[in-house]
Write a protein that holds these residues in place. Structure first.
Motif, PDB file in Angstrom:
ATOM      1  N   GLU A  52       3.870  10.582  -6.660  1.00  0.00           N
ATOM      2  CA  GLU A  52       2.813   9.724  -7.169  1.00  0.00           C
ATOM      3  C   GLU A  52       3.104   8.274  -6.786  1.00  0.00           C
ATOM      4  N   GLY A  53       2.082   7.447  -6.909  1.00  0.00           N
ATOM      5  CA  GLY A  53       2.244   6.004  -6.772  1.00  0.00           C
ATOM      6  C   GLY A  53       2.678   5.550  -5.391  1.00  0.00           C
ATOM      7  N   GLU A  54       3.529   4.506  -5.379  1.00  0.00           N
ATOM      8  CA  GLU A  54       3.914   3.857  -4.131  1.00  0.00           C
ATOM      9  C   GLU A  54       4.704   4.781  -3.215  1.00  0.00           C
ATOM     10  N   VAL A  55       5.534   5.646  -3.773  1.00  0.00           N
ATOM     11  CA  VAL A  55       6.325   6.548  -2.928  1.00  0.00           C
ATOM     12  C   VAL A  55       5.409   7.515  -2.194  1.00  0.00           C
ATOM     13  N   ARG A  56       4.445   8.089  -2.923  1.00  0.00           N
ATOM     14  CA  ARG A  56       3.491   9.000  -2.288  1.00  0.00           C
ATOM     15  C   ARG A  56       2.710   8.283  -1.197  1.00  0.00           C
ATOM     16  N   ASP A  57       2.224   7.075  -1.482  1.00  0.00           N
ATOM     17  CA  ASP A  57       1.465   6.319  -0.492  1.00  0.00           C
ATOM     18  C   ASP A  57       2.338   5.972   0.705  1.00  0.00           C
ATOM     19  N   GLY A  58       3.595   5.631   0.445  1.00  0.00           N
ATOM     20  CA  GLY A  58       4.504   5.285   1.526  1.00  0.00           C
ATOM     21  C   GLY A  58       4.795   6.453   2.441  1.00  0.00           C
ATOM     22  N   LEU A  59       4.984   7.633   1.855  1.00  0.00           N
ATOM     23  CA  LEU A  59       5.248   8.819   2.667  1.00  0.00           C
ATOM     24  C   LEU A  59       4.017   9.207   3.481  1.00  0.00           C
ATOM     25  N   ARG A  60       2.847   9.081   2.876  1.00  0.00           N
ATOM     26  CA  ARG A  60       1.617   9.353   3.636  1.00  0.00           C
ATOM     27  C   ARG A  60       1.512   8.404   4.822  1.00  0.00           C
ATOM     28  N   GLU A  61       1.802   7.145   4.582  1.00  0.00           N
ATOM     29  CA  GLU A  61       1.726   6.161   5.652  1.00  0.00           C
ATOM     30  C   GLU A  61       2.765   6.459   6.739  1.00  0.00           C
ATOM     31  N   ALA A  62       3.960   6.900   6.323  1.00  0.00           N
ATOM     32  CA  ALA A  62       5.017   7.188   7.288  1.00  0.00           C
ATOM     33  C   ALA A  62       4.664   8.363   8.186  1.00  0.00           C
ATOM     34  N   LEU A  63       3.882   9.309   7.678  1.00  0.00           N
ATOM     35  CA  LEU A  63       3.507  10.490   8.449  1.00  0.00           C
ATOM     36  C   LEU A  63       2.191  10.322   9.203  1.00  0.00           C
ATOM     37  N   GLN A 218      13.458   6.801   4.501  1.00  0.00           N
ATOM     38  CA  GLN A 218      13.923   7.826   3.569  1.00  0.00           C
ATOM     39  C   GLN A 218      15.425   7.716   3.356  1.00  0.00           C
ATOM     40  N   ALA A 219      16.166   7.586   4.460  1.00  0.00           N
ATOM     41  CA  ALA A 219      17.623   7.511   4.350  1.00  0.00           C
ATOM     42  C   ALA A 219      18.067   6.298   3.543  1.00  0.00           C
ATOM     43  N   ALA A 220      17.336   5.196   3.688  1.00  0.00           N
ATOM     44  CA  ALA A 220      17.695   3.970   2.980  1.00  0.00           C
ATOM     45  C   ALA A 220      17.208   3.958   1.542  1.00  0.00           C
ATOM     46  N   GLY A 221      16.530   5.034   1.103  1.00  0.00           N
ATOM     47  CA  GLY A 221      16.069   5.116  -0.273  1.00  0.00           C
ATOM     48  C   GLY A 221      14.775   4.382  -0.528  1.00  0.00           C
ATOM     49  N   ILE A 222      14.141   3.865   0.532  1.00  0.00           N
ATOM     50  CA  ILE A 222      12.889   3.124   0.351  1.00  0.00           C
ATOM     51  C   ILE A 222      11.769   4.070  -0.046  1.00  0.00           C
ATOM     52  N   LEU A 223      11.769   5.276   0.537  1.00  0.00           N
ATOM     53  CA  LEU A 223      10.755   6.275   0.216  1.00  0.00           C
ATOM     54  C   LEU A 223      11.376   7.377  -0.635  1.00  0.00           C
ATOM     55  N   SER A 224      11.821   7.026  -1.804  1.00  0.00           N
ATOM     56  CA  SER A 224      12.439   7.996  -2.704  1.00  0.00           C
ATOM     57  C   SER A 224      12.083   7.663  -4.140  1.00  0.00           C
ATOM     58  N   GLU A 225      11.754   8.697  -4.916  1.00  0.00           N
ATOM     59  CA  GLU A 225      11.517   8.509  -6.347  1.00  0.00           C
ATOM     60  C   GLU A 225      12.804   8.591  -7.144  1.00  0.00           C
ATOM     61  N   ASP A 226      13.882   9.011  -6.486  1.00  0.00           N
ATOM     62  CA  ASP A 226      15.180   9.164  -7.138  1.00  0.00           C
ATOM     63  C   ASP A 226      15.885   7.808  -7.131  1.00  0.00           C
ATOM     64  N   THR A 227      15.708   7.052  -8.180  1.00  0.00           N
ATOM     65  CA  THR A 227      16.326   5.725  -8.232  1.00  0.00           C
ATOM     66  C   THR A 227      17.843   5.815  -8.246  1.00  0.00           C
TER      67      THR A 227
END
Length: 428
Positions: A52-63, A218-227
């Protein structure tokens, strides 16, 4: 190459799925109303939690840069959510001899568990191969979650990977002690530096692939919901005696009930010099209060094995990682270098027809041991040839060794990950 994201769908797959009441179509990634349900189906296929939210939008944008395909069941209670997903894009693959060629990278292949055995996977994968061939790409590549699926489409394991776990209390460093320095850096700096370093380092390893930007996020944790994951990341860099960057490592330290038995998990270690490689591994193996270092997706013959005093301190699990599928025999095998001169014939059988035929591969003797700076991407190592000629022939010429093999075996041989005698001994 024409716009690969909008190239026509492979009509035989469209027709075959339509006969089963299913519809295949391209998904416009710029339309959130279409891409969001596709992305939900992808997450469900891999048993991930709903984003949800920014992570979901970020992953969509990345793909969004990829060619995205969905298979739909209009009779489903959720007709906008696909029952099959796939996406793909052209990416540079490193071939033997520090050369590269563009291949068709395939990812995100899922089939809804409610729609198994309805020809969806076959339709999507045959469509991907048909699209790659139509775009003029010589091979397709993917990594797999289920290794038993892809052989029927001509794919084969071509590059192995290894997961390493090293007991730091037993290992004992015996490797070199470089003159450069290792320093902690912010993860943001690692993210900024890693694409350029990887682009240089990947030419040293056959099977490495040009990385898409979202993967670094993803590797840098930018696109992760796991804080927790993001906060645990640590990064170091290696600079040589002149101050030039030659290595980066990204890792996490996991706690333990025993305070001096923490575990280091290495998410990335990239180097362009042997000194950088040695320095980063020594740093990781000698961190205080740590009992083990774990690193996935490493080489099966990591030099670090020869840098520790006790080999039994290293537990290594090997598995197949990079799968290839040759489509154009001549273009693929002319794109790589060879260690010796000579000729060989491949008599290739391919149920889908792309690689079928009898092929004569010749590495001319005049090019042995030579290289040219004008040959873009050609290895400068002595003893390698910069060129091979591959041409179709009606029958094998007399006196030239001939191998009869399937496209799976041909694909497995391409990167040098398996030797011909091994496949012969296996009856392949």
């Amino acid at each position: 190459m024409s716009d690969f994201t909008t190239a026509p769908l492979y009509q035989p797959s469209v027709d075959a799925l339509a006969e089963r009441g299913l519809r295949m179509e391209l998904v416009d990634t710029s339309e959130v109303s279409r891409f969001a349900p596709w992305h939900d189906a992808l997450g469900r296929g891999f048993h991930g939690s709903r984003l949800e939210g920014e992570v979901r939008d970020g992953l969509r944008e990345a793909l969004a840069f990829r060619r995205t395909t969905g298979v739909y069941d209009d009779a489903s209670p959720e007709p906008l959510v696909p029952v099959g997903t796939a996406n793909s894009w052209p990416a540079a693959l490193t071939a033997p001899g520090e050369r590269t060629l563009d291949g068709w990278a395939i990812s995100c292949v899922t089939v809804a568990s409610t729609h198994r055995r309805r020809g969806i996977a076959r339709g999507m994968l045959e469509a991907e191969l048909g699209t790659a061939a139509a775009l003029g790409l010589p091979l397709a590549m993917l990594t797999v979650s289920e290794s038993s699926i892809y052989g029927r489409f001509g794919f084969a394991p071509a590059a192995m990977a290894a997961d390493w776990k090293i007991d730091t209390r037993k290992a004992g460093w015996t490797g070199p002690v470089p003159e450069g320095r290792v320093d902690f850096v912010p993860v943001e700096r690692w993210r900024a530096l890693v694409p350029g370093l990887h682009d240089t380092a990947r030419l040293l390893s056959p099977g490495e692939v040009e990385m898409w930007p979202g993967r670094w996020d993803q590797a840098a944790g930018i696109l992760s919901e796991d804080t927790g994951f993001t906060k645990a990341l640590r990064a170091v860099q290696y600079t040589d005696a002149t101050g030039a960057l030659a290595g980066l490592a990204l890792f996490r330290v996991r706690g333990s009930d025993d305070f001096d038995a923490h575990r280091v998990v290495v998410d990335s270690l990239i180097s362009t010099l042997a000194d950088a490689y040695a320095a980063l591994w020594r740093f990781l193996l000698e961190i205080d209060l740590v009992s083990s270092v774990e690193a996935e997706l490493r080489s099966v013959d990591e030099p670090v094995r020869w840098m520790i005093s006790d080999w039994r301190a290293a537990e290594v699990t090997t598995w197949e990682h990079q799968y290839l599928r040759i489509l154009d025999v001549a273009a693929s095998f002319e794109a790589r270098s060879y260690a010796s001169v000579g000729s060989v014939v491949f008599e290739v059988s391919d149920p889908l027809g792309y690689a079928s035929g009898t092929w004569l591969l010749t590495v001319p003797g005049s090019e042995a041991g030579t290289s040219s700076a004008a040959d873009a991407g050609t290895s400068s190592r002595p003893g390698t040839s910069s060129h091979a000629v591959v041409e179709p022939v009606e029958t094998p010429p007399p006196g030239i060794p001939a191998l009869a093999l399937g496209v799976n075996e041909l694909s497995a041989l391409y990167l040098g990950g398996v030797a011909v005698p091994t496949l012969v001994g296996a009856g392949r």
